[in-house]
Design an enzyme around this catalytic site. Structure first.
Site, PDB file in Angstrom:
ATOM      1  N   LYS A   8       0.781  -1.043  -0.008  1.00  0.00           N
ATOM      2  CA  LYS A   8       0.193  -0.481   0.091  1.00  0.00           C
ATOM      3  C   LYS A   8       0.776   1.038  -0.372  1.00  0.00           C
ATOM      4  O   LYS A   8       2.057   1.032   0.581  1.00  0.00           O
ATOM      5  CB  LYS A   8      -0.717  -0.242   1.047  1.00  0.00           C
ATOM      6  CG  LYS A   8      -1.887   1.114   1.275  1.00  0.00           C
ATOM      7  CD  LYS A   8      -3.096   1.357   2.633  1.00  0.00           C
ATOM      8  CE  LYS A   8      -3.797   1.524   2.369  1.00  0.00           C
ATOM      9  NZ  LYS A   8      -4.636   1.720   3.363  1.00  0.00           N
TER      10      LYS A   8
ATOM     11  N   SER B 249      -9.583   2.378   2.923  1.00  0.00           N
ATOM     12  CA  SER B 249      -8.867   2.735   2.314  1.00  0.00           C
ATOM     13  C   SER B 249      -7.748   2.518   0.635  1.00  0.00           C
ATOM     14  O   SER B 249      -7.346   2.315   0.317  1.00  0.00           O
ATOM     15  CB  SER B 249      -8.260   3.954   2.919  1.00  0.00           C
ATOM     16  OG  SER B 249      -7.328   3.592   3.956  1.00  0.00           O
TER      17      SER B 249
ATOM     18  N   SER C 195      -9.279  -0.376   7.202  1.00  0.00           N
ATOM     19  CA  SER C 195      -8.897   0.088   5.210  1.00  0.00           C
ATOM     20  C   SER C 195      -8.344  -1.587   5.706  1.00  0.00           C
ATOM     21  O   SER C 195      -7.916  -1.036   4.080  1.00  0.00           O
ATOM     22  CB  SER C 195      -7.977   1.619   5.373  1.00  0.00           C
ATOM     23  OG  SER C 195      -8.820   2.191   5.666  1.00  0.00           O
TER      24      SER C 195
HETATM   25  N1  GLN Z   1     -12.703   4.410   5.800  1.00  0.00           N
HETATM   26  C1  GLN Z   1     -12.247   4.723   7.240  1.00  0.00           C
HETATM   27  C2  GLN Z   1     -11.715   6.327   6.934  1.00  0.00           C
HETATM   28  O1  GLN Z   1     -12.491   6.867   6.402  1.00  0.00           O
HETATM   29  C3  GLN Z   1     -11.254   3.702   7.452  1.00  0.00           C
HETATM   30  C4  GLN Z   1      -9.886   4.472   7.048  1.00  0.00           C
HETATM   31  C5  GLN Z   1      -8.962   3.439   7.336  1.00  0.00           C
HETATM   32  O2  GLN Z   1      -8.401   2.269   8.261  1.00  0.00           O
HETATM   33  N2  GLN Z   1      -7.649   3.694   7.120  1.00  0.00           N
HETATM   34  O3  GLN Z   1     -11.446   6.593   8.097  1.00  0.00           O
END
Ligand code: GLN
Length: 519
Positions: A89, A164, A188
């Site tokens: 990532k 994400s 994410s």
């Molecule tokens: N979707 C969640 C957010 O928008 C989690 C993001 C993540 O785990 N990096 O904050």
């Protein structure tokens, strides 16, 4: 091995073939690079990768092959995953490849150092295929907040791959990489796993060093594995995890029984707690149906299924969307046009440091990053601090207590990973609150620091798309997650007659074309 087998095999199967010299790492790595070239680019490509690391990946593969050919100590010293390629990532810093965090503000930036997890991957000689797409600074649930365009879900190219870490999950689901690393601040790793039919694990907070993961919300962030099988995630977590003096929050526990637990895979005699608050209203019918089937399978295998209640989970999302942006507003302050990446000079007027910072941040950050910086700055401001940030921290403690009470009644907890299957690209982009609701089931684990694993639970009847099942364990009990996860995975696979991803549409160059007919 056929070309198809090279890219569809699990990492552990590839590792065995490599050790037996039935295949070379160069062949395996090339097959994945070819697959990336075939399905990732173009207007309707998967777009899992922001950068492909062809030359270095092949060089590492050849080193592994040479060590193996030499035999003796060189071959004996190889890590079991040596020669198995991996995708990273693009929030994790790497020497020799750009790290963008999905943001214009870091476009073209080259890190002067490697993250600890990258050092471990290099030492074990896994060829790094490249860097994967993400929502800007890991903020989002769909990868649509990437400054470099969204990733597409390999099951249906018009749908989101989650976020994400949609890039890492899509790469693994589209057979572009057998393994990937992600980061999980509120889901994410797990939610992209759920909507792409892959496995994703958020380890216990502190089980894997965060040194070199660009910070989003430091008290919640955790690096973890993405793979196609539970065993593969265990192999990867054991490789990248462990104590790191460069991360003061890293734990000294060895976490060295994860692979053994995944190989053992059992649930007999275990108490599995269904979290009452993570289901029902707001959860898609097909998600609930697959979830309840999984419970029946677990009972059939000798587990006791009990209901547990975590009443404060209803406030977890609200608390997260105060704590996370507060930390974001502080962590992102360093992107100021002076120290890293982009610098934009004001068009006219005086050239003061504040005005350079303002122009750089206005041009470099996308809407979602700006929204969270403003929210966080507000929540932390004098006069509002106690009402917002302070209250959210109290809720965080209540969520932790709910977990403690639940784990007194159950050895592991279970829920759907996400309330719905993959939604369409664009569907929630203009509605931040609808986007935030995707994380309702994953966020409690980050607030409490406990480990969570998502594995594919089947396809929803109404849309034929993957459903994720989430397992949660007490802090430091990551091995328990792998033991139960592996058992549930084999029960489910016996039911489907093989891995779920075998049912995914096979993407071709014209990936292009259409995925109609597979639904
Ligand atoms: N979707 C969640 C957010 O928008 C989690 C993001 C993540 O785990 N990096 O904050």
């Amino acid at each position: 091995m056929s070309l198809n087998e090279l890219i569809t095999s699990s990492a552990s199967a590839l590792a065995e073939k490599l050790a037996a010299k039935e295949v070379s790492s160069e062949e395996v790595t090339r097959a994945h690079l070819d697959r990336i070239a075939e399905v990732d680019g173009g207007e309707r490509g998967v777009h899992a990768f922001l950068h492909v690391n062809t030359e270095e990946a092949l060089a590492v593969a050849r080193e592994v092959d040479a060590a193996r050919a030499a035999g003796g100590d060189d071959a004996a010293a190889l890590h079991p995953l040596a020669g198995v390629p991996i995708a990273i990532k693009d929030l994790i810093v790497t020497v020799g490849q750009p790290t963008t965090a999905g943001s214009r503000i870091l476009e073209g930036w080259m890190s002067p150092y490697d993250a600890t997890v990258i050092k471990k991957i290099r030492a074990a000689k896994l060829p790094i295929l490249g860097k994967t797409n993400l929502d800007e600074f890991a903020m989002g649930s769909s990868t649509e907040h990437s400054a470099f365009g969204p990733t597409r879900n390999p099951w249906d190219l018009d749908r989101i791959p989650g976020g994400s870490g949609g890039g890492s999950a899509a790469a693994v689901a589209a057979f572009e990489a057998p393994l990937a690393l992600g980061t999980d601040t509120g889901g994410s790793i797990r939610q992209p796993g759920a909507v792409t039919g892959t496995v994703g694990v958020k380890p216990t907070y502190g089980a894997v060093s965060r040194y070199g993961a660009i910070a989003m919300a430091s008290s919640l962030d955790q690096i973890g594995p993405v793979s196609r099988t539970v065993l593969d995630s265990a192999l990867l977590q054991e490789l990248v995890g462990g104590y790191d003096p460069f991360d003061s929050t890293s734990l000294t526990d060895p976490f060295d029984t994860l692979v053994a637990a995944a190989k053992e895979g059992s649930v007999a005699g275990l108490r599995i707690g269904v979290v009452k608050e993570l289901g029902g209203e707001g959860y898609q019918a097909g998600v609930e149906a697959r979830f309840h089937e999984a419970l029946e399978l677990l009972k059939g295998a000798g587990a006791t299924v009990v209901e547990v209640s975590c009443p404060n989970f209803q406030y977890a999302l609200g608390a997260y969307y105060l704590i996370m942006p507060s930390e974001v507003s502080s962590n992102l302050a360093k992107f100021d046009g002076v120290r890293y990446g982009l610098r934009v000079l004001p068009k006219d007027g005086p050239m003061t440091i504040e005005r350079v910072m303002g122009a750089t941040r206005a041009a470099g950050f996308g809407d979602e990053a700006k929204r969270r910086i403003i929210l966080g700055t507000y929540a932390l401001s004098a006069g509002y601090y106690d009402a917002y940030y302070g209250s959210a921290q109290k809720v965080r403690t209540l969520v932790q207590r709910d977990f403690e009470a639940a784990f007194a009644k159950a050895d592991v907890l279970i829920s759907p990973t996400a309330p719905t299957t993959a939604f369409r690209l664009g569907e929630k982009l203009d509605d931040p609150l609808a986007m935030y609701l995707n994380d309702v089931a994953t966020i409690p684990a980050n607030l409490a620091g406990v480990p969570g694993l998502s594995l594919p639970g089947g396809l929803a009847d109404e849309d034929g798309l993957p459903v994720g099942i989430q397992l949660l364990a007490p802090a430091r009990q990551d091995a328990r997650l792998y033991r139960v996860g592996a058992a549930l995975e084999s029960l489910l696979e016996a039911q489907w007659g093989g891995p779920l991803l075998a049912k995914a549409p096979s993407l071709t160059a014209a990936t292009a074309a259409t995925t109609e007919g597979v639904k």
